[in-house]
Write an enzyme that holds these catalytic residues in place. Sequence first.
Site, PDB file in Angstrom:
ATOM      1  CG  LEU A 143      -5.572   0.770  -5.088  1.00  0.00           C
ATOM      2  CD1 LEU A 143      -5.756   2.266  -5.335  1.00  0.00           C
ATOM      3  CD2 LEU A 143      -6.638  -0.038  -5.814  1.00  0.00           C
ATOM      4  CB  SER A 144      -5.760   1.180  -1.300  1.00  0.00           C
ATOM      5  OG  SER A 144      -6.515   1.425  -0.138  1.00  0.00           O
ATOM      6  CB  ALA A 145      -3.627  -1.721   2.024  1.00  0.00           C
ATOM      7  CB  ALA A 148       0.037   2.320   2.742  1.00  0.00           C
ATOM      8  CG  HIS A 279      -9.793   4.343  -2.566  1.00  0.00           C
ATOM      9  ND1 HIS A 279      -8.626   5.002  -2.247  1.00  0.00           N
ATOM     10  CD2 HIS A 279      -9.633   3.057  -2.137  1.00  0.00           C
ATOM     11  CE1 HIS A 279      -7.809   4.169  -1.635  1.00  0.00           C
ATOM     12  NE2 HIS A 279      -8.389   2.972  -1.567  1.00  0.00           N
TER      13      HIS A 279
END
Length: 362
Positions: A143-145, A148, A279
């Site tokens: 998730l998220s970072a 990425a 988010h």
Amino acid sequence: MRISETLAKLAANRLPIQPATRAPNRLTPLTGFGSNPGALAAWRHVPATLAPGAPLVVVLHGCTQTAAGYDTGTGWSTLADRAGFAVLFPEQSRSNNMNLCFNWFESLDVVRSGGEAESIAQIVAAMIAEHGLDRDRVYVTGLSAGGAMTTVMLATYPEMFAGGAIIGGLPYGGAPGVSAALGRMAGREDRGTAALIDSVARVAGTPAGRIPTVSIWHGGADPTVAVANADHLAAQWRGVHGAGAVPAAVEHGKGWEHQRWTRDGRVVVETWRIAAMGHGVPIDPAGPDRLGAVGPYMLDAGIDSTAAIARSWGIVPATVTKAEPAKTATRPTPRTPPPRPPVAAGVQKVIEDAMRAAGLMK
């Protein structure tokens, strides 16, 4: 970008520096996995009845999260017990990033050697060797970072992963430093599709027939990582796979859209867009699979991404998994907005404090 605009964007994206989320820990540590240039920790869950040659799922938490907290929210270890696969959780430390974000914007951490990506690869290799897992059925999600960094792992170590699932994440490459990272998070993408594809191709030669499949999940109301990043991700990986721009199938459900792109009759890229979701990870703790728990960045969206992702990889049956008795899902307590950095502290200190709080500075 003017300094006032940069400060405003940093303030809008900053996360409260807070103690790690306390959660029941079903995980055990994994140590001694190599030189560990990225200085990461590692946790695992191995079902008691794990068969030789079982699959492995690598899970990368988001900012302000821990391995145990992310597992509690998503239910990966619970599903692993039901379906018979192993789960591995690399974990960030505050010495690397004050908000526990994987450093997806640091150039040394997103290449094959010398940083966090290499540490994750070492952790995966050690886990496979220790438990006799199937090297051809290794998957990664985050998730998220962590989303990425999932993209980073698919791009830098494509030979290691059969597939990946990116939740609220970003495309690979092109975000060295704070300003570029903020621009990417806001959905600005000035490289073009060809450059996005080339970013992956230049990092590591992909062996023939070993391009990971990619599943992309994003909230249509995400205020932290703009939903445009889902489109950029899809374009990047469609190009890597050589799939066309038009999806082979489009499905709609209650508040969601699911698109699939194929190559040689196989789904190679898919996107899930949940219209009203912010988010976080879409979960459905009161649904048929009964996985996970509502909390910060664990959003009751009426769809269980953990189960859907595992089914797309073929590591659980296509039918609904056998669930434990239903538990009442609790709604998260509204979070107090983080305080603004003190203007009187000086411009340089304000910038540094905001960057650290956003996870964009070590």
